[in-house]
Design a protein around this motif. Structure first.
Motif, PDB file in Angstrom:
ATOM      1  N   GLU A  53       0.355 -73.593 -14.457  1.00  0.00           N
ATOM      2  CA  GLU A  53      -0.317 -72.459 -15.043  1.00  0.00           C
ATOM      3  C   GLU A  53      -1.650 -72.394 -14.702  1.00  0.00           C
ATOM      4  O   GLU A  53      -2.424 -73.562 -14.987  1.00  0.00           O
ATOM      5  CB  GLU A  53      -0.048 -72.309 -16.364  1.00  0.00           C
ATOM      6  N   SER A  54      -2.253 -71.376 -14.326  1.00  0.00           N
ATOM      7  CA  SER A  54      -3.825 -71.182 -13.757  1.00  0.00           C
ATOM      8  C   SER A  54      -4.355 -69.957 -14.476  1.00  0.00           C
ATOM      9  O   SER A  54      -3.617 -68.850 -14.521  1.00  0.00           O
ATOM     10  CB  SER A  54      -3.983 -71.220 -12.298  1.00  0.00           C
ATOM     11  N   ALA A  55      -5.445 -70.097 -14.836  1.00  0.00           N
ATOM     12  CA  ALA A  55      -6.168 -68.811 -15.270  1.00  0.00           C
ATOM     13  C   ALA A  55      -6.288 -67.734 -14.232  1.00  0.00           C
ATOM     14  O   ALA A  55      -6.374 -66.633 -14.540  1.00  0.00           O
ATOM     15  CB  ALA A  55      -7.519 -69.000 -15.990  1.00  0.00           C
ATOM     16  N   GLU A  56      -6.596 -68.143 -13.051  1.00  0.00           N
ATOM     17  CA  GLU A  56      -6.758 -67.368 -11.993  1.00  0.00           C
ATOM     18  C   GLU A  56      -5.476 -67.709 -10.846  1.00  0.00           C
ATOM     19  O   GLU A  56      -5.073 -68.567 -10.963  1.00  0.00           O
ATOM     20  CB  GLU A  56      -7.823 -67.417 -11.126  1.00  0.00           C
ATOM     21  N   THR A  57      -5.325 -66.706  -9.803  1.00  0.00           N
ATOM     22  CA  THR A  57      -4.440 -66.849  -8.843  1.00  0.00           C
ATOM     23  C   THR A  57      -4.797 -68.332  -8.352  1.00  0.00           C
ATOM     24  O   THR A  57      -5.741 -68.444  -7.952  1.00  0.00           O
ATOM     25  CB  THR A  57      -4.276 -65.625  -7.699  1.00  0.00           C
ATOM     26  N   ALA A  58      -3.651 -69.058  -7.908  1.00  0.00           N
ATOM     27  CA  ALA A  58      -3.879 -70.488  -7.523  1.00  0.00           C
ATOM     28  C   ALA A  58      -2.876 -70.477  -6.430  1.00  0.00           C
ATOM     29  O   ALA A  58      -1.700 -70.000  -6.409  1.00  0.00           O
ATOM     30  CB  ALA A  58      -3.855 -71.434  -8.773  1.00  0.00           C
ATOM     31  N   GLN A  59      -3.334 -71.295  -5.730  1.00  0.00           N
ATOM     32  CA  GLN A  59      -2.552 -72.114  -4.400  1.00  0.00           C
ATOM     33  C   GLN A  59      -2.878 -73.534  -3.996  1.00  0.00           C
ATOM     34  O   GLN A  59      -3.991 -73.883  -4.160  1.00  0.00           O
ATOM     35  CB  GLN A  59      -2.440 -71.327  -3.220  1.00  0.00           C
ATOM     36  N   GLY A  60      -2.125 -74.198  -3.902  1.00  0.00           N
ATOM     37  CA  GLY A  60      -2.295 -75.708  -3.572  1.00  0.00           C
ATOM     38  C   GLY A  60      -1.163 -76.406  -3.292  1.00  0.00           C
ATOM     39  O   GLY A  60      -0.100 -75.949  -2.919  1.00  0.00           O
ATOM     40  N   LYS A  61      -1.232 -77.817  -3.409  1.00  0.00           N
ATOM     41  CA  LYS A  61       0.195 -78.775  -3.260  1.00  0.00           C
ATOM     42  C   LYS A  61       0.211 -79.325  -4.780  1.00  0.00           C
ATOM     43  O   LYS A  61      -0.614 -79.585  -5.560  1.00  0.00           O
ATOM     44  CB  LYS A  61      -0.408 -79.453  -2.302  1.00  0.00           C
ATOM     45  N   TYR A  62       1.612 -79.829  -4.653  1.00  0.00           N
ATOM     46  CA  TYR A  62       2.139 -80.541  -5.837  1.00  0.00           C
ATOM     47  C   TYR A  62       2.772 -81.984  -5.291  1.00  0.00           C
ATOM     48  O   TYR A  62       3.412 -81.864  -4.428  1.00  0.00           O
ATOM     49  CB  TYR A  62       2.745 -79.914  -7.128  1.00  0.00           C
ATOM     50  N   GLN A  63       2.766 -82.894  -6.452  1.00  0.00           N
ATOM     51  CA  GLN A  63       3.850 -84.026  -6.029  1.00  0.00           C
ATOM     52  C   GLN A  63       4.571 -84.152  -7.432  1.00  0.00           C
ATOM     53  O   GLN A  63       3.876 -84.226  -8.421  1.00  0.00           O
ATOM     54  CB  GLN A  63       3.001 -85.156  -5.730  1.00  0.00           C
ATOM     55  N   GLY A  81       5.232 -80.384  -2.093  1.00  0.00           N
ATOM     56  CA  GLY A  81       4.946 -79.197  -1.396  1.00  0.00           C
ATOM     57  C   GLY A  81       3.876 -78.267  -1.757  1.00  0.00           C
ATOM     58  O   GLY A  81       3.146 -78.398  -2.644  1.00  0.00           O
ATOM     59  N   ALA A  82       3.857 -76.949  -1.216  1.00  0.00           N
ATOM     60  CA  ALA A  82       2.918 -76.066  -1.532  1.00  0.00           C
ATOM     61  C   ALA A  82       3.459 -75.175  -2.478  1.00  0.00           C
ATOM     62  O   ALA A  82       4.603 -74.880  -2.652  1.00  0.00           O
ATOM     63  CB  ALA A  82       2.438 -75.457  -0.142  1.00  0.00           C
ATOM     64  N   PHE A  83       2.577 -74.386  -3.169  1.00  0.00           N
ATOM     65  CA  PHE A  83       2.933 -73.449  -4.162  1.00  0.00           C
ATOM     66  C   PHE A  83       1.927 -72.344  -4.249  1.00  0.00           C
ATOM     67  O   PHE A  83       0.575 -72.563  -3.719  1.00  0.00           O
ATOM     68  CB  PHE A  83       3.172 -73.876  -5.634  1.00  0.00           C
ATOM     69  N   LYS A  84       2.154 -71.325  -4.638  1.00  0.00           N
ATOM     70  CA  LYS A  84       1.239 -70.038  -4.970  1.00  0.00           C
ATOM     71  C   LYS A  84       1.583 -69.590  -6.558  1.00  0.00           C
ATOM     72  O   LYS A  84       2.803 -69.399  -6.721  1.00  0.00           O
ATOM     73  CB  LYS A  84       1.346 -69.128  -4.119  1.00  0.00           C
ATOM     74  N   ALA A  85       0.548 -69.495  -7.286  1.00  0.00           N
ATOM     75  CA  ALA A  85       0.664 -69.086  -8.831  1.00  0.00           C
ATOM     76  C   ALA A  85       0.112 -67.777  -9.137  1.00  0.00           C
ATOM     77  O   ALA A  85      -1.084 -67.943  -8.998  1.00  0.00           O
ATOM     78  CB  ALA A  85       0.670 -70.460  -9.635  1.00  0.00           C
ATOM     79  N   PRO A  86       0.756 -67.116  -9.850  1.00  0.00           N
ATOM     80  CA  PRO A  86      -0.089 -65.808 -10.126  1.00  0.00           C
ATOM     81  C   PRO A  86      -0.761 -66.104 -11.602  1.00  0.00           C
ATOM     82  O   PRO A  86      -0.606 -67.171 -12.113  1.00  0.00           O
ATOM     83  CB  PRO A  86       1.070 -64.821 -10.675  1.00  0.00           C
ATOM     84  N   PRO A  87      -1.886 -65.422 -11.879  1.00  0.00           N
ATOM     85  CA  PRO A  87      -2.787 -65.668 -12.850  1.00  0.00           C
ATOM     86  C   PRO A  87      -1.824 -65.766 -14.337  1.00  0.00           C
ATOM     87  O   PRO A  87      -1.291 -64.775 -14.538  1.00  0.00           O
ATOM     88  CB  PRO A  87      -3.943 -64.824 -12.844  1.00  0.00           C
ATOM     89  N   GLY A  88      -2.157 -66.677 -15.202  1.00  0.00           N
ATOM     90  CA  GLY A  88      -1.916 -66.663 -16.834  1.00  0.00           C
ATOM     91  C   GLY A  88      -0.343 -66.925 -16.893  1.00  0.00           C
ATOM     92  O   GLY A  88       0.312 -66.499 -17.893  1.00  0.00           O
ATOM     93  N   ALA A  89       0.533 -67.360 -15.977  1.00  0.00           N
ATOM     94  CA  ALA A  89       1.948 -67.330 -15.846  1.00  0.00           C
ATOM     95  C   ALA A  89       2.187 -68.652 -15.656  1.00  0.00           C
ATOM     96  O   ALA A  89       2.006 -69.177 -14.553  1.00  0.00           O
ATOM     97  CB  ALA A  89       2.503 -66.141 -15.300  1.00  0.00           C
TER      98      ALA A  89
END
Length: 134
Positions: A53-63, A81-89
């Protein structure tokens, strides 16, 4: 018409009550970035989810790594992999299903790094918990 609305509201409440309860096993907040490992008991096993969860739109990588050992056997799963997350969710970036029996031990780690450099890591090491709790 009022009877139909009441019946539909009752059905919605029953469906919500029947949904498996989520247990947060680990979470960490680093600035506006939150990493969560949560589990639910489903179909006689555990479903473990990696969430961001991010306060802003976020994209990055996870393990996300999940290991379990116990009387029902051992399992090791790694996801990345890579991900993109909408803000606040909360955004699910990984998921694994694991068998669950008395004495099952878990070793779970989620690491997230955003394109802008922010990062967080959270881990859980311990029992899967009593079956009635998950």
């Amino acid at each position: 018409m009022i009877g139909l609305a009441a019946m539909l509201a009752g059905l919605a409440g029953a469906a919500a009550a029947a949904a498996p309860a989520r247990q947060v096993l680990a979470e960490r907040q680093e600035g506006g970035l939150r990493c969560v490992i949560a589990a639910t008991r489903e179909s006689g096993g555990l479903v473990v989810r990696a969430l961001v969860e991010s306060a802003e739109t976020a994209q990055g990588k996870y393990q996300f790594s999940a290991r379990k050992h116990g009387t029902a056997g051992n399992a090791t799963v790694g996801q990345s992999g890579a991900f993109k997350a909408p803000p606040g969710a909360e955004t699910q970036v990984g998921q694994v299903g694991l068998g669950h029996a008395a004495g099952t031990m878990l070793d779970l780690t989620l690491s997230v790094r955003l394109a802008g450099g922010a990062a967080c890591t959270t881990s859980y090491r311990g029992p899967a918990g009593p079956p009635e709790r998950l």
